[in-house]
Motif scaffolding. Structure first.
Motif, mmCIF file in Angstrom:
data_model
loop_
_atom_site.group_PDB
_atom_site.id
_atom_site.type_symbol
_atom_site.label_atom_id
_atom_site.label_comp_id
_atom_site.label_asym_id
_atom_site.label_seq_id
_atom_site.Cartn_x
_atom_site.Cartn_y
_atom_site.Cartn_z
ATOM 1 N N GLU A 42 23.256 79.997 48.669
ATOM 2 C CA GLU A 42 23.530 78.763 47.928
ATOM 3 C C GLU A 42 23.109 78.891 46.460
ATOM 4 O O GLU A 42 23.860 78.538 45.556
ATOM 5 N N LYS A 43 21.903 79.422 46.214
ATOM 6 C CA LYS A 43 21.410 79.583 44.844
ATOM 7 C C LYS A 43 22.232 80.621 44.095
ATOM 8 O O LYS A 43 22.558 80.448 42.920
ATOM 9 N N GLU A 46 25.478 79.029 43.009
ATOM 10 C CA GLU A 46 25.212 78.128 41.881
ATOM 11 C C GLU A 46 25.051 78.932 40.593
ATOM 12 O O GLU A 46 25.658 78.602 39.568
ATOM 13 N N TYR A 49 28.368 80.488 39.251
ATOM 14 C CA TYR A 49 29.158 79.585 38.411
ATOM 15 C C TYR A 49 28.550 79.480 37.014
ATOM 16 O O TYR A 49 29.275 79.458 36.011
ATOM 17 N N ASP A 50 27.214 79.433 36.928
ATOM 18 C CA ASP A 50 26.555 79.370 35.622
ATOM 19 C C ASP A 50 26.848 80.618 34.796
ATOM 20 O O ASP A 50 27.145 80.527 33.604
ATOM 21 N N GLU A 73 16.788 80.157 34.013
ATOM 22 C CA GLU A 73 16.304 79.683 35.309
ATOM 23 C C GLU A 73 14.872 80.144 35.594
ATOM 24 O O GLU A 73 14.296 79.784 36.612
#
Length: 75
Positions: A42-43, A46, A49-50, A73
């Motif tokens: 999941e991370k 995310e 996409y970043d 991050e």
């Protein structure tokens, strides 16, 4: 002019195809991130996409964009 593509009985418009492209690219990056960092799927997605947003917005290559996202991050 209409851009459409039919596959398996589903008609995709240009926006559908763009979203598929973005999904594919982000998930390719996520796969790389999971192989090289201890991240959940999941991370990683995310962050994928970043990374792709940084690449598009600033013209970074993937490696540099990953470095920048990871700094942001604090990973």
């Amino acid at each position: 002019m209409k851009f459409e593509y039919e596959i398996k009985g589903v008609i995709l418009d240009e926006f559908d195809m763009q979203r598929i492209k973005e999904y594919y690219e982000a998930h390719c990056t996520a796969e790389y991130l999971m192989e090289n960092y201890e991240l959940t799927e999941e991370k990683a997605v995310e962050l994928g996409y970043d990374v792709r947003r940084f690449m598009f917005k600033y013209g970074y290559d993937e490696e540099y964009a990953i470095e920048e996202v990871m700094k942001e991050e604090e990973l």
